[in-house]
Design a protein around this motif. Structure first.
Motif, PDB file in Angstrom:
ATOM      1  N   LYS A 109     -13.844  27.645   0.127  1.00 32.23           N
ATOM      2  CA  LYS A 109     -14.883  28.667   0.164  1.00 32.23           C
ATOM      3  C   LYS A 109     -15.936  28.342  -0.888  1.00 32.23           C
ATOM      4  O   LYS A 109     -15.633  28.152  -2.055  1.00 32.23           O
TER       5      LYS A 109
ATOM      6  N   HIS B  38     -23.721  39.960  -2.771  1.00 34.26           N
ATOM      7  CA  HIS B  38     -23.322  39.355  -1.509  1.00 34.26           C
ATOM      8  C   HIS B  38     -22.184  40.167  -0.924  1.00 34.26           C
ATOM      9  O   HIS B  38     -21.434  40.836  -1.630  1.00 34.26           O
TER      10      HIS B  38
ATOM     11  N   GLU C 292     -19.200  29.360  -3.143  1.00 32.91           N
ATOM     12  CA  GLU C 292     -19.894  30.536  -3.648  1.00 32.91           C
ATOM     13  C   GLU C 292     -21.348  30.489  -3.207  1.00 32.91           C
ATOM     14  O   GLU C 292     -21.987  29.445  -3.271  1.00 32.91           O
ATOM     15  N   PRO C 293     -21.889  31.578  -2.743  1.00 32.52           N
ATOM     16  CA  PRO C 293     -23.272  31.566  -2.268  1.00 32.52           C
ATOM     17  C   PRO C 293     -24.259  31.429  -3.430  1.00 32.52           C
ATOM     18  O   PRO C 293     -24.072  31.998  -4.497  1.00 32.52           O
ATOM     19  N   ARG C 294     -25.281  30.640  -3.202  1.00 33.41           N
ATOM     20  CA  ARG C 294     -26.383  30.436  -4.147  1.00 33.41           C
ATOM     21  C   ARG C 294     -25.901  30.049  -5.542  1.00 33.41           C
ATOM     22  O   ARG C 294     -26.286  30.636  -6.539  1.00 33.41           O
TER      23      ARG C 294
END
Length: 107
Positions: A3, A31, A5-7
């Protein structure tokens, strides 16, 4: 599949950023995966005077109309407006409050 992490930046830049900050950086972006669920129970409040369907007039629940003039409990003459709870009343002289320090008479 791991997975991601976004941004976020890569691991090398993360270590450099954490070193320069002196702590671990936390993202403040909102998020979907990091937001807590919004399933709080509804409040259990008691019914008040505004919950009635009839005879619910504004003038009867307006707090400004509840304000009355202050009640005099004691006056300068020594008479009390409230009793001490016994049948006999005692006459108590009211003393004038002392003035702090020495007063200068400028007249």
């Amino acid at each position: 599949m791991a997975k991601v992490e976004p941004r976020n930046v890569g691991p090398l830049l993360q270590m450099l950023r954490n070193f320069l900050l002196g702590r671990e950086h936390t993202t403040h972006l909102r998020h979907q995966d990091y937001i807590s669920a919004r399933t709080q129970p509804l409040p259990n409040l008691p019914d008040g005077p505004a919950h009635k369907l009839s005879m619910n007039y504004y003038y009867s629940r307006d707090g400004r109309r509840e304000v009355k003039l202050p009640t005099v409990l004691a006056s300068q003459t020594g008479q009390k407006a409230i009793s001490e709870g016994t049948s006999e009343t005692k006459d108590v002289a009211v003393k004038k409050a002392p003035t702090p320090g020495v007063m200068f008479k400028w007249d």
